[in-house]
Design a protein around this motif. Structure first.
Motif, PDB file in Angstrom:
ATOM      1  N   ASP A 297      29.149 -19.620 -13.215  1.00 48.73           N
ATOM      2  CA  ASP A 297      30.343 -20.343 -13.664  1.00 48.73           C
ATOM      3  C   ASP A 297      31.216 -20.720 -12.474  1.00 48.73           C
ATOM      4  O   ASP A 297      31.302 -19.978 -11.487  1.00 48.73           O
ATOM      5  CB  ASP A 297      31.174 -19.497 -14.631  1.00 48.73           C
ATOM      6  N   VAL A 298      31.853 -21.865 -12.574  1.00 51.90           N
ATOM      7  CA  VAL A 298      32.796 -22.308 -11.555  1.00 51.90           C
ATOM      8  C   VAL A 298      34.153 -21.699 -11.903  1.00 51.90           C
ATOM      9  O   VAL A 298      34.595 -21.748 -13.052  1.00 51.90           O
ATOM     10  CB  VAL A 298      32.876 -23.845 -11.506  1.00 51.90           C
ATOM     11  N   LEU A 299      34.805 -21.116 -10.893  1.00 48.41           N
ATOM     12  CA  LEU A 299      36.066 -20.409 -11.105  1.00 48.41           C
ATOM     13  C   LEU A 299      37.174 -21.001 -10.247  1.00 48.41           C
ATOM     14  O   LEU A 299      36.930 -21.421  -9.119  1.00 48.41           O
ATOM     15  CB  LEU A 299      35.912 -18.932 -10.727  1.00 48.41           C
TER      16      LEU A 299
ATOM     17  N   VAL B  47      32.333 -19.782  -7.056  1.00 50.52           N
ATOM     18  CA  VAL B  47      31.267 -19.750  -8.054  1.00 50.52           C
ATOM     19  C   VAL B  47      30.880 -18.292  -8.272  1.00 50.52           C
ATOM     20  O   VAL B  47      30.623 -17.559  -7.304  1.00 50.52           O
ATOM     21  CB  VAL B  47      30.040 -20.573  -7.589  1.00 50.52           C
ATOM     22  N   ALA B  48      30.854 -17.879  -9.518  1.00 50.75           N
ATOM     23  CA  ALA B  48      30.505 -16.492  -9.849  1.00 50.75           C
ATOM     24  C   ALA B  48      29.096 -16.197  -9.352  1.00 50.75           C
ATOM     25  O   ALA B  48      28.146 -16.889  -9.710  1.00 50.75           O
ATOM     26  CB  ALA B  48      30.603 -16.253 -11.344  1.00 50.75           C
TER      27      ALA B  48
ATOM     28  N   VAL C 299      38.218 -20.474 -15.836  1.00 52.86           N
ATOM     29  CA  VAL C 299      36.759 -20.399 -15.846  1.00 52.86           C
ATOM     30  C   VAL C 299      36.209 -21.704 -16.408  1.00 52.86           C
ATOM     31  O   VAL C 299      36.629 -22.139 -17.480  1.00 52.86           O
ATOM     32  CB  VAL C 299      36.258 -19.226 -16.722  1.00 52.86           C
ATOM     33  N   ALA C 300      35.288 -22.321 -15.685  1.00 53.39           N
ATOM     34  CA  ALA C 300      34.581 -23.507 -16.177  1.00 53.39           C
ATOM     35  C   ALA C 300      33.126 -23.111 -16.372  1.00 53.39           C
ATOM     36  O   ALA C 300      32.384 -22.976 -15.412  1.00 53.39           O
ATOM     37  CB  ALA C 300      34.696 -24.668 -15.187  1.00 53.39           C
TER      38      ALA C 300
ATOM     39  N   GLU D 109      29.036 -25.724 -19.939  1.00 55.93           N
ATOM     40  CA  GLU D 109      29.327 -26.902 -20.756  1.00 55.93           C
ATOM     41  C   GLU D 109      30.377 -27.784 -20.092  1.00 55.93           C
ATOM     42  O   GLU D 109      30.231 -29.008 -20.012  1.00 55.93           O
ATOM     43  CB  GLU D 109      29.819 -26.489 -22.161  1.00 55.93           C
ATOM     44  N   LEU D 110      31.435 -27.183 -19.576  1.00 55.81           N
ATOM     45  CA  LEU D 110      32.490 -27.945 -18.907  1.00 55.81           C
ATOM     46  C   LEU D 110      31.991 -28.542 -17.595  1.00 55.81           C
ATOM     47  O   LEU D 110      32.281 -29.697 -17.281  1.00 55.81           O
ATOM     48  CB  LEU D 110      33.715 -27.055 -18.663  1.00 55.81           C
ATOM     49  N   VAL D 111      31.227 -27.795 -16.840  1.00 55.31           N
ATOM     50  CA  VAL D 111      30.679 -28.298 -15.584  1.00 55.31           C
ATOM     51  C   VAL D 111      29.777 -29.504 -15.850  1.00 55.31           C
ATOM     52  O   VAL D 111      29.876 -30.535 -15.170  1.00 55.31           O
ATOM     53  CB  VAL D 111      29.916 -27.190 -14.816  1.00 55.31           C
TER      54      VAL D 111
END
Length: 92
Positions: A31-33, A45-46, A76-77, A80-82
Motif C-alpha cells: 500500500d502507498v502511505l 510504500v508499506a 493509506v492508499a 484500488e485507489l492506486v
C-alpha cells in the motif's frame, strides 16, 4: 495495543517503522502511505504486513529504522485507489 508497519520511501532501501492510528484502515504490504516524518509529510510504500504490539516503544527500540517518538501513517492508499489514480494519469 498498537498497530505498526514497516515502510520504505521511494528510492531508498532503508525500512522505517511507523505507527498506524486507530482511525485509519489497516495498511497492507504494498500500500502507498502518506507518513509524517521529521522532514514533514512524505510518501512511503508499506514493505511489511502490519503487526500489533502492546508496547510500541519497546518494539521500536529493537528495530533499526525506528526513531522515538515513532512517526505515524496519515493516509493509506490501497490497491484500488492506486489503480484508479494510475488509470486517471495515463488516460490523459
Amino acid at each position: 495495543m498498537g498497530v505498526l508497519i514497516f515502510a520504505k520511501h521511494p528510492g531508498c532501501d532503508k525500512e522505517y517503522l511507523f505507527k498506524v492510528p486507530d482511525e485509519l484502515s489497516v495498511p497492507r504490504k504494498g500500500d502507498v502511505l502518506l507518513v509524517r516524518t521529521i522532514r514533514g509529510y512524505q510518501i512511503a510504500v508499506a514493505s511489511s504486513e502490519f503487526f500489533e504490539s502492546p508496547n510500541i516503544e519497546e518494539v521500536a527500540t529493537h528495530f533499526p529504522g525506528a526513531y522515538l517518538p515513532l512517526k505515524s501513517v496519515v493516509q493509506v492508499a490501497g490497491p484500488e485507489l492506486v489503480n484508479y489514480i494510475k488509470k486517471q494519469v495515463y488516460q490523459e
